[in-house]
Write a protein that holds these residues in place. Structure first.
Motif, PDB file in Angstrom:
ATOM      1  N   VAL A 267       0.846  -1.200   0.000  1.00 31.09           N
ATOM      2  CA  VAL A 267       0.000   0.000   0.000  1.00 31.09           C
ATOM      3  C   VAL A 267       0.879   1.247   0.000  1.00 31.09           C
ATOM      4  N   SER A 268       0.636   2.124  -0.966  1.00 30.66           N
ATOM      5  CA  SER A 268       1.423   3.356  -1.093  1.00 30.66           C
ATOM      6  C   SER A 268       0.483   4.548  -1.223  1.00 30.66           C
ATOM      7  N   LEU A 269       0.975   5.701  -0.755  1.00 37.63           N
ATOM      8  CA  LEU A 269       0.188   6.936  -0.804  1.00 37.63           C
ATOM      9  C   LEU A 269       1.132   8.103  -0.987  1.00 37.63           C
ATOM     10  N   SER A 270       0.751   9.029  -1.859  1.00 37.93           N
ATOM     11  CA  SER A 270       1.577  10.213  -2.104  1.00 37.93           C
ATOM     12  C   SER A 270       0.714  11.456  -2.078  1.00 37.93           C
ATOM     13  N   TYR A 271       1.305  12.562  -1.568  1.00 38.07           N
ATOM     14  CA  TYR A 271       0.702  13.889  -1.681  1.00 38.07           C
ATOM     15  C   TYR A 271       1.567  14.677  -2.645  1.00 38.07           C
ATOM     16  N   GLY A 272       1.091  14.849  -3.891  1.00 40.60           N
ATOM     17  CA  GLY A 272       1.919  15.504  -4.888  1.00 40.60           C
ATOM     18  C   GLY A 272       3.146  14.660  -5.162  1.00 40.60           C
ATOM     19  N   GLU A 273       4.330  15.230  -4.957  1.00 44.70           N
ATOM     20  CA  GLU A 273       5.573  14.494  -5.185  1.00 44.70           C
ATOM     21  C   GLU A 273       6.108  13.850  -3.903  1.00 44.70           C
ATOM     22  N   GLN A 274       5.398  14.032  -2.794  1.00 41.18           N
ATOM     23  CA  GLN A 274       5.862  13.509  -1.521  1.00 41.18           C
ATOM     24  C   GLN A 274       5.259  12.131  -1.248  1.00 41.18           C
ATOM     25  N   ASP A 275       6.097  11.141  -1.042  1.00 42.83           N
ATOM     26  CA  ASP A 275       5.642   9.798  -0.710  1.00 42.83           C
ATOM     27  C   ASP A 275       5.398   9.703   0.791  1.00 42.83           C
ATOM     28  N   ILE A 276       4.183   9.403   1.182  1.00 41.05           N
ATOM     29  CA  ILE A 276       3.823   9.288   2.599  1.00 41.05           C
ATOM     30  C   ILE A 276       3.918   7.833   3.055  1.00 41.05           C
ATOM     31  N   LEU A 277       3.329   6.923   2.277  1.00 42.21           N
ATOM     32  CA  LEU A 277       3.398   5.488   2.554  1.00 42.21           C
ATOM     33  C   LEU A 277       4.095   4.815   1.393  1.00 42.21           C
ATOM     34  N   LYS A 278       5.012   3.891   1.695  1.00 40.63           N
ATOM     35  CA  LYS A 278       5.798   3.229   0.666  1.00 40.63           C
ATOM     36  C   LYS A 278       5.669   1.717   0.795  1.00 40.63           C
ATOM     37  N   SER A 279       4.828   1.138  -0.009  1.00 41.62           N
ATOM     38  CA  SER A 279       4.683  -0.322  -0.051  1.00 41.62           C
ATOM     39  C   SER A 279       4.487  -0.923   1.345  1.00 41.62           C
ATOM     40  N   VAL A 280       3.507  -0.389   2.074  1.00 37.92           N
ATOM     41  CA  VAL A 280       3.209  -0.901   3.410  1.00 37.92           C
ATOM     42  C   VAL A 280       2.549  -2.266   3.293  1.00 37.92           C
TER      43      VAL A 280
END
Length: 475
Positions: A267-280
């Motif tokens: 599970v991954s999540l980004s705000y614009g170019e910022q990665d918040i979650l990376k392959s959780v």
């Protein structure tokens, strides 16, 4: 120079029992004072009165008055009032008016008629002082709770009032960030001679800077001040104050895990170019209590927002083996959520209606709602709007409404935020009991490592956008 409450009688209803009756107290500008006491005893109300927000914005001042350095704040113009006493709410979202950090600061400075040519320099100075220049062009919605607290502190710094009123300023931030903000507060007090009156249930982050601690109990300020450098733990605990390093309860034995009910795969999540979650990637089992910890801004609330459907994500989330994206509407209450700001979830016109909504269709709803509200000490407010409760009381109501559902997964973002010791234990005991009773998975986030250690079967840390498991809960 001081804040004075003189023979104050104030309540939230015109004819009911007042919260304060003939209350008098004085807080000196030369001291950093921490006001503490049980949840709902009126601490935040005193700040609202000192800031001039009440009674104009709520409640009824039956007699007496409040003065800040000899002035009555309530009748002042907004410009004069905010220069006299600036306030940071428990929930900074309630104060923001604009979309970005910079625009919020511009809005604040324009409201006190700052010269246009001085605005940019003042903004940069305030952001630099709070060490958040990198957030200048960020949207407020993209910030974590801790980052929003720092932005609100920057707004106060830019306005430079004579008094700073703080309501649970460390509730949404990790200990390191709290210590950093505490240092900034001390600097404001010493460098700008700013009076500081703060409300808090926790004293650990204040011990190095506070001059005195005062205890409010049943509408009365107890005589004498507590020295933060030499306090009696038993006295603090008796007043519902969270004692640094003190366990909430003996550690219980690990529950036997049931079947996997919730799975996160890459599970991954980004705000614009910022990665918040990376392959959780993580699995959650029935009957197990999970604590999610991590520094402010690491993405804990974003992770919970993904689970609740608030954020679009990449990857896969399976609930009982079925893809959550495709089956969310069919869950029908099998996943329950409490956000950091429970007022965003309220649907009932009164406190009791909020619980009854959760019990819709239950033939014993009336009796159960009374039992629940008495258990969380809100029965006396049953006919009051949820929005008139204190932040701590709103938190208890949000958690109680969640527990009224027959959920298989309970997800709680900072469930004990802004609670005293007694209510912290009551909330966690209720949540854990509900999880054990229904053999559900309970997932909660917290900045309180002692709370995680005492109540969780497993502790997970979110760091660098990845969820890590800890084998040693003490950390």
């Amino acid at each position: 120079m001081s804040i004075q409450f003189k023979s104050l009688t104030f309540g939230y209803t015109e004819s009911g029992k007042p919260l304060f009756s003939d209350f008098s107290a004085e807080f000196e500008k030369e001291k950093i004072t921490i006001l503490t006491g049980a949840s709902g005893c009126g601490k935040s109300t005193l700040l609202y009165l000192a800031a001039g927000i009440y009674p104009h914005g709520g409640g009824f001042l039956h007699s007496g008055d409040v003065t800040v350095e000899g002035s009555l704040p309530e009748p002042l113009s907004p410009k004069k009032r905010c220069l006299l006493a600036g306030m940071m709410f428990q929930n900074p979202e309630l104060q923001f008016c604009m979309d970005t950090v910079k625009n919020e600061l511009v809005f604040c400075l324009e409201n006190i008629c700052t010269a246009p040519e001085a605005i940019e320099k003042t903004i940069d100075q305030a952001l630099d002082f709070c060490e958040i220049r990198h957030l200048k062009d960020r949207t407020l919605l993209s910030l974590s709770g801790g980052e929003r607290q720092k932005v609100m502190l920057a707004c106060i710094t830019a306005l430079c009032p004579r008094w700073l009123l703080l309501d649970e300023p460390f509730a949404n931030i990790d200990n390191e960030a709290a210590r950093a903000i505490a240092g900034k507060l001390k600097e404001l007090h010493q460098k700008f001679h700013m009076g500081i009156l703060a409300v808090d249930h926790r004293l650990d982050n204040w011990l190095s800077i506070a001059d005195e601690v005062r205890v409010l109990e049943n509408g009365t300020l107890l005589p004498g001040a507590i020295n933060p450098a030499a306090f009696d733990e038993k006295i603090l605990e008796s007043h519902g104050i969270i004692v640094p390093g003190r366990s909430y309860r003996p550690k219980l034995s690990l529950s036997e895990p049931g079947e996997t009910i919730l799975e996160l795969k890459d599970v991954s999540l980004s705000y614009g170019e910022q990665d918040i979650l990376k392959s959780v990637t993580a699995s959650f089992c029935r009957g197990i209590i999970y604590a999610v910890v991590g520094e402010s801004g690491c993405g804990k609330s974003s992770l919970f927002g993904v689970l609740s459907g608030l954020h679009k994500y990449r990857g896969s989330i399976l609930f009982q083996g079925k893809e959550l994206k495709k089956n969310r509407k069919k869950l029908g209450g099998r996943m329950g959520f409490v956000t950091q700001n429970p007022q965003d979830q309220f649907v009932g016109g009164t406190v009791r209606q909020e619980i009854l909504t959760s019990l819709k269709g239950n033939p014993k709803a009336a009796d159960i709602s009374e039992e629940i509200l008495r258990g969380i000490r809100l029965w006396r407010y049953r006919d009051v709007s949820p929005y008139l409760l204190s932040q701590g009381q709103q938190r208890r109501l949000g958690v109680a409404a969640l527990m009224a559902y027959d959920c298989q997964v309970l997800v709680c973002d900072e469930p004990t935020y802004a609670q005293d010791r007694i209510n912290t234990m009551a909330i966690m005991e209720s949540l854990c009991q509900q999880a054990r009773l229904h053999h559900a998975a309970l997932i909660f986030s917290t900045h309180d490592r002692q709370l995680a250690k005492d109540y969780a079967d497993e502790i997970l840390q979110l760091k660098g956008g990845v969820l890590h498991a800890f084998s040693e809960p003490g950390m």
